[in-house]
Design a protein around this motif. Structure first.
Motif, PDB file in Angstrom:
ATOM      1  N   ASP A   1       0.880  -1.099  -0.054  1.00  0.00           N
ATOM      2  CA  ASP A   1      -0.001  -0.257   0.071  1.00  0.00           C
ATOM      3  C   ASP A   1       0.887   1.235  -0.040  1.00  0.00           C
ATOM      4  N   VAL A   2       0.802   2.083  -1.147  1.00  0.00           N
ATOM      5  CA  VAL A   2       1.673   3.203  -1.244  1.00  0.00           C
ATOM      6  C   VAL A   2       1.035   4.397  -0.733  1.00  0.00           C
ATOM      7  N   GLY A   3       1.745   5.013   0.369  1.00  0.00           N
ATOM      8  CA  GLY A   3       0.932   6.383   0.837  1.00  0.00           C
ATOM      9  C   GLY A   3      -0.037   5.874   1.770  1.00  0.00           C
ATOM     10  N   THR A   4       0.382   4.955   2.668  1.00  0.00           N
ATOM     11  CA  THR A   4      -0.682   4.145   3.533  1.00  0.00           C
ATOM     12  C   THR A   4      -1.443   5.256   4.353  1.00  0.00           C
TER      13      THR A   4
ATOM     14  N   ASP B   1       4.838   5.298   3.445  1.00  0.00           N
ATOM     15  CA  ASP B   1       4.397   6.561   3.627  1.00  0.00           C
ATOM     16  C   ASP B   1       5.908   7.435   3.826  1.00  0.00           C
TER      17      ASP B   1
ATOM     18  N   SER C   1      -3.087   1.993  -3.521  1.00  0.00           N
ATOM     19  CA  SER C   1      -2.958   3.112  -3.276  1.00  0.00           C
ATOM     20  C   SER C   1      -3.956   4.085  -3.329  1.00  0.00           C
ATOM     21  N   ASN C   2      -4.161   4.985  -2.426  1.00  0.00           N
ATOM     22  CA  ASN C   2      -4.838   6.161  -2.556  1.00  0.00           C
ATOM     23  C   ASN C   2      -3.942   7.452  -2.345  1.00  0.00           C
ATOM     24  N   PRO C   3      -3.390   7.819  -3.580  1.00  0.00           N
ATOM     25  CA  PRO C   3      -2.417   8.914  -3.441  1.00  0.00           C
ATOM     26  C   PRO C   3      -2.758  10.090  -3.208  1.00  0.00           C
TER      27      PRO C   3
ATOM     28  N   TYR D   1       1.247   9.084  -8.877  1.00  0.00           N
ATOM     29  CA  TYR D   1       0.867   8.176  -9.984  1.00  0.00           C
ATOM     30  C   TYR D   1       2.093   7.718 -10.878  1.00  0.00           C
TER      31      TYR D   1
ATOM     32  N   ILE E   1       4.728   6.011  -8.666  1.00  0.00           N
ATOM     33  CA  ILE E   1       4.155   4.370  -8.620  1.00  0.00           C
ATOM     34  C   ILE E   1       4.491   3.811  -9.977  1.00  0.00           C
TER      35      ILE E   1
ATOM     36  N   LEU F   1      -6.043   1.633  -7.809  1.00  0.00           N
ATOM     37  CA  LEU F   1      -5.660   2.823  -7.411  1.00  0.00           C
ATOM     38  C   LEU F   1      -6.996   3.652  -7.343  1.00  0.00           C
TER      39      LEU F   1
END
Length: 300
Positions: free
Chosen positions: A138-141, A163, A205-207, A241, A244, A259
């Motif tokens: 999970d990117v940017g958790t 994060d 991710s929810n960036p 984005y 990532i 995403l």
């Protein structure tokens, strides 16, 4: 968080001998006068959270006096009237049927983000992977809502949450512990997937995806209380984005990606990941009917 201290908190006072029913009516009036869009709902949620009562008990105990809770209710009323979100005042938010800790260091989880969970679980289940020992990152958790929820739903999966904010990672660790998945997740302070070699089966991710120029136009509940790091996606809202997508190319491994995207960004995000070898395999709409999550498969 810009502007939190710009306006003084309005003067609001609740008495210890005041009944819960009267307090509910007064709190609703205070929030309505402050321009809160959902004053009655927010008043109920605040009183339920502060008094530890469910909806039925709030009604059945309406004649009970506030007692020692009057001061806390007065403080909460002032804060909500200043547009601080209910979840931040109470310190927690429900997401996908679970209760998550929320602090000023993390984005306030939105119901629309559940589209990411639905998309990921739908993809995994449709491929018969629910019982597999999947590796998810999970990117940017942030608060950890995505990775913690998926691990809670997939008991054989393991995960990593990244994060750039150490403070956010501490909140994510607390949520992982309170929801029983701390032994299956590792949190890393890094940008994107830098330093995370994998292998991963799924990237979620929810960036941050608000363009820098639009930040000041956001509602006060968002711009004054959500961390800027969790909102600002750069000049066009798409910087993270691209980061990532580049990280995925560096991983050199086929995988799935789900995403969250802004309501008008789906096509732009799909194009970014197409350049990284991605093939669109699903779109998922939010409660307002906008495409809120996209699912892709990366073939390198």
């Amino acid at each position: 968080m810009a502007g939190v201290d710009a306006d003084p908190l309005p003067a609001v006072h609740f008495r210890s001998d005041q009944s819960i029913g009267d307090a509910l009516a007064q709190l609703t009036r205070v929030l309505r006068d402050a321009g809160i869009d959902t004053p009655q709902r927010d008043a109920r949620f605040l009183l339920r959270g502060l008094l530890g009562l469910d909806g039925a008990k709030l009604l059945s105990c309406s004649a009970r006096a506030l007692g020692d809770d009057a001061e806390r209710i007065s403080d909460a009323a002032r804060r909500r009237a200043a547009h601080e979100p209910v979840s931040r005042i109470l310190g927690h938010r429900e997401f996908y049927g679970r209760d998550f800790i929320v602090t000023p260091d993390v984005l306030d989880p939105r119901p629309d983000t559940e589209a990411v969970v639905e998309a990921a679980l739908g993809l995994i289940k449709s491929r018969g992977l629910s019982q597999r020992p999947l590796s998810i990152v999970d990117v940017g958790t942030g608060s950890g809502i995505l990775i913690v929820t998926l691990l809670a739903e997939l008991p054989n999966a393991r995960g990593v949450g990244t994060d750039v904010s150490q403070a956010a990672l501490e909140v994510a660790r607390r949520n992982a512990a309170s929801l029983g998945v701390k032994d299956r997740v590792h949190f890393v302070a890094t940008s994107g997937l830098d330093g995370c070699a994998g292998p991963f089966d799924l990237v979620i991710s929810n960036p941050p995806y608000i363009s820098t120029g639009e930040i000041d136009e956001l509602e006060r509940d968002v711009k004054d209380f959500d961390p800027l790091l969790a909102l600002d996606g750069g000049a066009d809202g798409l910087c993270v984005y691209r980061k990532i997508a580049q990280n995925i190319v560096e991983l050199q491994r086929p995988l799935m990606v789900v995403l969250e995207v802004g309501s008008t960004q789906a096509e732009a995000v799909i194009e970014i990941f197409s350049s990284a070898g991605g093939q669109l395999i699903g779109r998922h709409k939010d409660l307002g009917g906008h495409t809120r999550a996209v699912a892709l498969e990366i073939h390198l």
